[in-house]
Design a protein around this motif. Structure first.
Motif, PDB file in Angstrom:
ATOM      1  N   TYR A 101     -17.909 -56.942 -11.955  1.00  0.00           N
ATOM      2  CA  TYR A 101     -18.381 -57.521 -10.692  1.00  0.00           C
ATOM      3  C   TYR A 101     -18.913 -58.939 -10.925  1.00  0.00           C
ATOM      4  O   TYR A 101     -18.585 -59.871 -10.176  1.00  0.00           O
ATOM      5  CB  TYR A 101     -19.473 -56.643 -10.087  1.00  0.00           C
ATOM      6  CG  TYR A 101     -20.128 -57.270  -8.874  1.00  0.00           C
ATOM      7  CD1 TYR A 101     -19.535 -57.204  -7.616  1.00  0.00           C
ATOM      8  CD2 TYR A 101     -21.334 -57.955  -8.992  1.00  0.00           C
ATOM      9  CE1 TYR A 101     -20.116 -57.802  -6.510  1.00  0.00           C
ATOM     10  CE2 TYR A 101     -21.929 -58.557  -7.896  1.00  0.00           C
ATOM     11  CZ  TYR A 101     -21.316 -58.474  -6.655  1.00  0.00           C
ATOM     12  OH  TYR A 101     -21.899 -59.080  -5.567  1.00  0.00           O
ATOM     13  N   SER A 137     -15.678 -51.484  -5.246  1.00  0.00           N
ATOM     14  CA  SER A 137     -16.649 -50.883  -4.324  1.00  0.00           C
ATOM     15  C   SER A 137     -16.156 -49.533  -3.802  1.00  0.00           C
ATOM     16  O   SER A 137     -16.961 -48.641  -3.528  1.00  0.00           O
ATOM     17  CB  SER A 137     -16.917 -51.830  -3.147  1.00  0.00           C
ATOM     18  OG  SER A 137     -15.735 -52.043  -2.399  1.00  0.00           O
ATOM     19  N   PRO A 193     -18.642 -46.515  -6.175  1.00  0.00           N
ATOM     20  CA  PRO A 193     -19.695 -46.961  -5.240  1.00  0.00           C
ATOM     21  C   PRO A 193     -21.074 -47.057  -5.883  1.00  0.00           C
ATOM     22  O   PRO A 193     -21.814 -48.005  -5.626  1.00  0.00           O
ATOM     23  CB  PRO A 193     -19.651 -45.910  -4.124  1.00  0.00           C
ATOM     24  CG  PRO A 193     -18.927 -44.735  -4.714  1.00  0.00           C
ATOM     25  CD  PRO A 193     -17.980 -45.284  -5.715  1.00  0.00           C
ATOM     26  N   TYR A 233     -21.138 -49.949  -8.339  1.00  0.00           N
ATOM     27  CA  TYR A 233     -21.036 -51.193  -7.575  1.00  0.00           C
ATOM     28  C   TYR A 233     -22.390 -51.553  -6.961  1.00  0.00           C
ATOM     29  O   TYR A 233     -22.821 -52.713  -7.011  1.00  0.00           O
ATOM     30  CB  TYR A 233     -19.981 -51.030  -6.482  1.00  0.00           C
ATOM     31  CG  TYR A 233     -19.738 -52.267  -5.662  1.00  0.00           C
ATOM     32  CD1 TYR A 233     -18.949 -53.304  -6.154  1.00  0.00           C
ATOM     33  CD2 TYR A 233     -20.300 -52.409  -4.393  1.00  0.00           C
ATOM     34  CE1 TYR A 233     -18.725 -54.449  -5.391  1.00  0.00           C
ATOM     35  CE2 TYR A 233     -20.078 -53.548  -3.635  1.00  0.00           C
ATOM     36  CZ  TYR A 233     -19.288 -54.563  -4.143  1.00  0.00           C
ATOM     37  OH  TYR A 233     -19.075 -55.702  -3.397  1.00  0.00           O
ATOM     38  N   ASN A 234     -23.069 -50.565  -6.410  1.00  0.00           N
ATOM     39  CA  ASN A 234     -24.399 -50.819  -5.834  1.00  0.00           C
ATOM     40  C   ASN A 234     -25.393 -51.242  -6.907  1.00  0.00           C
ATOM     41  O   ASN A 234     -26.266 -52.087  -6.675  1.00  0.00           O
ATOM     42  CB  ASN A 234     -24.905 -49.572  -5.105  1.00  0.00           C
ATOM     43  CG  ASN A 234     -24.120 -49.312  -3.833  1.00  0.00           C
ATOM     44  OD1 ASN A 234     -23.531 -50.224  -3.259  1.00  0.00           O
ATOM     45  ND2 ASN A 234     -24.098 -48.053  -3.387  1.00  0.00           N
TER      46      ASN A 234
END
Length: 709
Positions: A577, A633, A637, A640-641
């Motif tokens: 990311y 994402s 999830p 990613y968060n």
């Protein structure tokens, strides 16, 4: 005055640095290399002392005699570690890795070829010229080893000054670093026969492998230990630099003196490891301080070394016309041997790494200067009673003569040779871009001059005098018609330069992590290798790294792996990311630069199609990376968060640094108070950046959390 005699060496060192500062200023617009001028000053001072010009100043005369009789170990153990470490630390590691094969060819088989050819010549002279009967194979090979190691400080400085290919200057620098090590090793194999320290039961080949491999291992392990220590001790720049400089000296002394390994090779390994692994882990302010600190140390060491070398040669060497004729023969032969060696290796060298062309091979031949290392080894020979007196004096005379001739002839004519061979040629596209920039500056300067003339408070100014300070007219003498492809390549290189500068900026601001920064820089280095001929959307290393998430996604679905994988994926996804967002930021910065080029008038209207090509390449990069991040994402999830959370934390800390910097600039905070605030932010930043995404580390953390639960 007797009680102040101990101050004379210190005063001489201060005087040497003062002379160096004056020469640096005087030679700013001169074509004489700085190190050659220092050497000339040392020669003149030594000759003046030898002819009794300092009899009226007995303390100075005594101090100069002390310099002339300097212990060679002083140069070896005091100055060499600084020069070797800094040269290794300053190398561009990406370019070094690609030139390593050619540098190793020159430094190992190349040096051995020159050593053997030199020995053959001296043994031949033994049978022809009276007075050289004592030159056995052992003495000839010993001299061949010490005189074959190059010291192209002046040539490398000139290559940088003339902005020639960084790849070629890195090859010259890398060869010097490596053959300093192999030269000392080969020298000690033969010199060691006459000293107790050099006795060994191993064969020469095995001894060579042992000291080189052992030096590499020691340097690497020491560097990893130093990096581990300084990244875990939250100290100020002075402490971290003190640790590095002490470690550099310890590595050299341990390897060279106590362990019988190659100190130079150990220092090269130490410096390269600190550069590649340590630099990205250190705080930006520490890296800036280190670069300035080591640049100063190297400047001081080079200044003093070349003056000392000049004084030693002038005072210690006894001139003889019969030896001088042999010296001239040796000088011509050494240049010829180096040329023969390069031609023998040329078929391999032109195919390895960046390759080598014929013109560069001539500069490699002519740029093989000799310097402080060769003279230091010759002084060691001259102080060894087990070696016959005639051999000792001849080794010192020949080495001093070769050092003098290569510095005074080769170094001073290299600029002319570079011009004749066309290695200083600037591409027509770059000349065109520079002319457009100069025109823009000139136009802006003329408009501002007109506005100034209309200002009432400046009515009494001498406008004829002021007009002389309008920006100069662009140089059109070198202007050639540039091909479209060349202009496109030059524009791509300008965009890559912007990306490189901005990636460092967003890393220092805390927007991207250290790992993402390193991968972005590696991808830029790969594009630089092609000199702008590759499209900007050829970023295989970045997209290949990001595409591995597909395999990770499949592993995540396997039974028994999902819980452990969560720890590993969280960190791996965070790196991807970071890399993706950083990459998109750089591409948007490229788009801004394209708009600036159009608005500034630097890019002509006829080149609008080129800008559209570049814009399509950049937009393709943004679209491709947005798809990667969208897939992240959706597939991961939680990870990613977590990446979003980490980025938000880093941005908060980055904003805090900006506020402190602004308050420091406005005078609200003193530098000392600001340093304390920075340290507090750095402590919290270390907690954020202290993750590692290796599989073993992830397994250990997973086991730790499982045990706690």
């Amino acid at each position: 005055m007797e009680e102040f005699s101990f101050l004379m060496p210190l005063l001489l060192a201060i005087g040497g640095l003062l002379v160096g500062a004056l020469l640096k200023s005087l030679l700013r617009h001169s074509r004489v290399p700085y190190t050659v001028a220092l050497f000339a000053v040392g020669l003149l001072v030594g000759l003046a002392d030898r002819n009794g010009l300092f009899h009226a100043i007995p303390r100075l005369e005594e101090a100069l005699v002390g310099v002339a009789n300097i212990n060679p170990d002083f140069i070896l153990y005091i100055f060499l570690p600084v020069l070797i470490f800094d040269a290794a630390y300053e190398l561009n590691l990406h370019i070094f890795k690609k030139t390593l094969a050619n540098a190793a060819l020159l430094a190992v088989p190349g040096l051995i070829i020159c050593m053997v050819l030199t020995a053959l010549l001296l043994v031949g002279i033994r049978y022809v010229v009276p007075g050289y009967e004592q030159w056995t194979w052992a003495f000839a090979l010993m001299f061949g080893a010490l005189i074959s190691a190059t010291d192209p400080v002046a040539v490398v400085a000139l290559l940088h000054e003339l902005k020639t290919s960084k790849r070629f200057s890195t090859l010259v620098d890398a060869e010097s670093l490596l053959n300093d090590g192999t030269g000392i090793v080969c020298f000690m194999l033969f010199f060691g026969v006459y000293t107790a320290a050099g006795q060994s039961e191993l064969s020469p080949v095995m001894q060579f492998i042992q000291v080189v491999a052992g030096g590499v291992l020691l340097g690497y392990m020491a560097a990893r230990l130093v990096i581990w220590f300084i990244t875990r001790v939250n100290s100020e720049e002075l402490v971290q630099n003190s640790v590095i400089i002490l470690a550099a000296y310890l590595v050299f002394i341990l390897s060279q003196y106590y362990l019988g390994l190659s100190g130079v090779i150990a220092l090269v390994a130490f410096g390269l490891t600190v550069t590649y692994i340590g630099k990205p882990r250190l705080k930006p302010r520490v890296n800036e301080f280190m670069e300035t600190f080591w640049e100063l140390l190297t400047y001081m060491a080079n200044t003093l070394v070349f003056i000392i070398v000049g004084v030693v040669i002038a005072v210690k060497v006894d001139f003889s016309w019969s030896h001088f004729a042999i010296l001239l023969l040796l000088y011509v032969a050494l240049n010829l041997f180096r040329f023969v060696m390069i031609m023998l290796l040329y078929p391999l060298m032109k195919r390895l790494g960046y390759g080598l062309n014929r013109r560069e091979s001539f500069i490699l031949t002519w740029g093989g200067l000799r310097g402080a290392l060769g003279l230091t080894l010759a002084l060691m020979v001259s102080y060894t009673p087990a070696i016959p007196e005639s051999i000792r004096s001849q080794v010192l005379f020949f080495t001093a003569g070769i050092v003098t001739l290569t510095l005074c002839v080769n170094a001073t004519t290299t600029r002319w040779l570079l011009g004749k061979l066309g290695l200083t040629h600037v591409p027509s596209a770059r000349i065109l871009m520079e002319r457009l920039v100069q025109e823009r500056i000139r136009e802006s300067s003329e408009k501002y001059f007109d506005r100034l003339q209309g200002r009432e408070p400046l009515a009494g100014a001498n406008w004829k005098k002021v007009a002389r300070y309008i920006a100069p007219q662009p140089d059109t003498t070198r202007l050639e018609k540039a091909r479209t492809q060349d202009v496109l390549a030059e524009l791509r290189l300008r965009l890559l330069d912007r990306e490189k500068a901005f990636s460092r900026e967003i890393y220092e601001e805390g927007i991207i992590s250290q790992t993402a920064f390193r991968r972005l820089m590696n991808s830029l280095d790969e594009l630089y290798d092609h000199d702008g001929s590759y499209p900007l959307d050829v970023r295989h290393s970045i997209f290949n790294f990001c595409s591995r998430t597909r395999a990770l996604y499949r592993v995540q679905k396997l039974p028994y792996f999902s819980r452990w994988a969560g720890f590993y994926f969280r960190e791996r996804i965070m790196v991807i990311y970071d890399l993706g967002r950083g990459f998109i930021i750089l591409q948007r910065e490229d788009l801004k630069l394209l708009d600036e080029l159009v608005s500034s008038g630097v890019v002509q209207l006829g080149q609008a199609a080129l800008l559209q090509t570049l814009r399509r390449e950049i937009e393709h990069n943004i679209e491709s990376m947005n798809r990667v991040i969208s897939r992240l994402s959706a597939d991961f999830p939680k990870a990613y968060n977590h990446a979003l959370t980490q980025k938000a934390i880093r941005m908060m800390l980055s904003n805090e640094r900006r506020v402190i910097r602004q308050m420091q600039t406005d005078g609200v905070l003193s530098d000392k108070d600001a340093a304390q605030y920075y340290a507090r932010v750095d402590e919290r930043s270390d907690e954020v950046n202290s993750f590692t995404h290796t599989i073993p580390a992830s397994i250990l953390r997973w086991l730790f959390h499982r045990q706690k639960s």
